[in-house]
Design a protein around this motif. Structure first.
Motif, PDB file in Angstrom:
ATOM      1  N   LEU A 143       8.122   2.160   6.006  1.00 38.42           N
ATOM      2  CA  LEU A 143       7.173   2.898   5.150  1.00 38.42           C
ATOM      3  C   LEU A 143       7.932   3.773   4.154  1.00 38.42           C
ATOM      4  N   SER A 146       9.350   1.761   1.437  1.00 39.49           N
ATOM      5  CA  SER A 146       8.284   1.287   0.545  1.00 39.49           C
ATOM      6  C   SER A 146       7.847   2.398  -0.398  1.00 39.49           C
ATOM      7  N   GLY A 147       7.748   3.603   0.128  1.00 39.91           N
ATOM      8  CA  GLY A 147       7.394   4.739  -0.719  1.00 39.91           C
ATOM      9  C   GLY A 147       8.414   4.926  -1.821  1.00 39.91           C
ATOM     10  N   ALA A 150       8.111   2.263  -4.400  1.00 41.60           N
ATOM     11  CA  ALA A 150       6.901   2.430  -5.214  1.00 41.60           C
ATOM     12  C   ALA A 150       6.969   3.708  -6.057  1.00 41.60           C
ATOM     13  N   LEU A 152       6.998   6.641  -5.035  1.00 39.13           N
ATOM     14  CA  LEU A 152       6.092   7.626  -4.450  1.00 39.13           C
ATOM     15  C   LEU A 152       6.801   8.198  -3.237  1.00 39.13           C
ATOM     16  N   LEU A 154       7.866   9.675  -0.025  1.00 39.65           N
ATOM     17  CA  LEU A 154       7.093  10.192   1.100  1.00 39.65           C
ATOM     18  C   LEU A 154       7.950  11.208   1.831  1.00 39.65           C
ATOM     19  N   LEU A 206       0.824   7.032   8.532  1.00 40.83           N
ATOM     20  CA  LEU A 206       1.006   7.386   7.118  1.00 40.83           C
ATOM     21  C   LEU A 206      -0.056   8.433   6.813  1.00 40.83           C
ATOM     22  N   SER A 239      -0.667   1.929  -2.838  1.00 42.20           N
ATOM     23  CA  SER A 239       0.595   1.496  -3.460  1.00 42.20           C
ATOM     24  C   SER A 239       1.688   1.345  -2.412  1.00 42.20           C
ATOM     25  N   VAL A 240       1.753   2.278  -1.474  1.00 46.45           N
ATOM     26  CA  VAL A 240       2.779   2.176  -0.426  1.00 46.45           C
ATOM     27  C   VAL A 240       2.549   0.909   0.404  1.00 46.45           C
ATOM     28  N   THR A 243       3.476  -2.206  -1.465  1.00 41.44           N
ATOM     29  CA  THR A 243       4.930  -2.352  -1.533  1.00 41.44           C
ATOM     30  C   THR A 243       5.484  -2.754  -0.172  1.00 41.44           C
ATOM     31  N   LEU A 244       4.910  -2.210   0.878  1.00 44.13           N
ATOM     32  CA  LEU A 244       5.365  -2.578   2.231  1.00 44.13           C
ATOM     33  C   LEU A 244       5.238  -4.079   2.449  1.00 44.13           C
TER      34      LEU A 244
END
Ligand code: HPA
Length: 250
Positions: A143, A146-147, A150, A152, A154, A206, A239-240, A243-244
């Motif tokens: 995760l 992926s953040g 993206a 973003l 986390l 998440l 979005s996360v 992307t994941l």
């Protein structure tokens, strides 16, 4: 990637962008789950989706049948489970709009069916799990990657305090959570995480912050603050997840 399931919390009666392929009605020894499991496609990958509060969002946190939900996802063959959760922010970095992947939790809930290991239905020989690290590190890291991908970022880590609800906390309760070391407060993180561990699933949370926890913000209405931040958080969460599934192909 292991077969992914997403449990949607507040704001997620469905998963935006998910193309539904099949509606799976679950039969569980633990009673009725929150609703059907949707097998669907996000991007070019399949996942399972279950709305924790039901498709009409009417099931409050203390009435969710967490056991039937986790059992249902296990029956579908899910291996990785992302539990989405709207939370209040306690620690200074956890302001509204922030997405975080907690690494610890404290359970303040009570009266919820919190284990599969009972003498009756589903009782098993082994009835303890290790829970030192309550979340699956492999999925947490996936995760977080992926953040980052993206754009973003986390927050990596934090302690999730799971309260009983459905009312929000008093300011004194939030001060106690803070003294206990909680960074985030939500109502659905437990017993979901423990049941997933009991079921042998790799589970991570998440969390998306929709308000400052009681007594931490400017004193305006928490409920209107929540409504105000929910939509932006939903976009970030989607979005996360997109992307994941895109970046963790097999
Ligand atoms: N407290 C508990 N649960 C929550 C909150 C909160 O402030 N915000 C969203 N879920």
């Amino acid at each position: 990637m292991p077969r992914l399931a997403v449990i949607g919390g507040s704001g997620f009666s469905s998963l935006p962008g998910l193309l539904a392929l099949e509606t799976i009605v679950i039969r569980s020894a633990y009673g009725l789950p929150s609703g059907p499991v949707i097998r669907g496609r996000l991007g070019d990958r399949e996942l399972f989706f279950l709305a924790r509060h039901g498709e009409d969002q009417r099931i409050p946190p203390h009435d969710v049948n967490y056991r039937a939900n986790i059992d249902g996802l296990r029956q579908c063959g899910a291996e990785w489970v992302v539990g989405l959760g709207a939370v209040g922010g306690i620690g200074p970095q956890y302001g509204p709009g922030v997405l975080a992947v907690p690494d610890q939790l404290i359970d303040y809930t009570y009266g919820r069916a919190h284990t599969f290991f009972t003498a009756g239905t589903g009782g098993k020989e082994v009835n303890h799990i290790e829970f030192t690290e309550p979340y699956c590190e492999q999925l947490r890291q996936a995760l977080l990657r992926s953040g980052a991908a993206a754009e973003l970022p986390l927050i990596d880590g934090g302690t999730y305090g799971a309260t009983q609800g459905p009312r929000l906390e008093t300011a004194a309760e939030v001060r106690r959570l803070e003294r206990d070391g909680c960074d985030l407060v939500g109502m659905t993180g437990m017993p979901e995480a423990a049941l997933a561990r009991e079921a042998g699933l790799c589970y991570a949370c998440l969390a998306f912050v929709v308000n400052w926890a009681a007594g931490k913000g400017s004193g305006t209405s928490l409920l209107s603050e929540m409504r105000c931040h929910l939509d932006r958080c939903i976009q970030g969460v989607v979005s996360v997840l997109e992307t994941l599934v895109r970046t963790h192909g097999d």
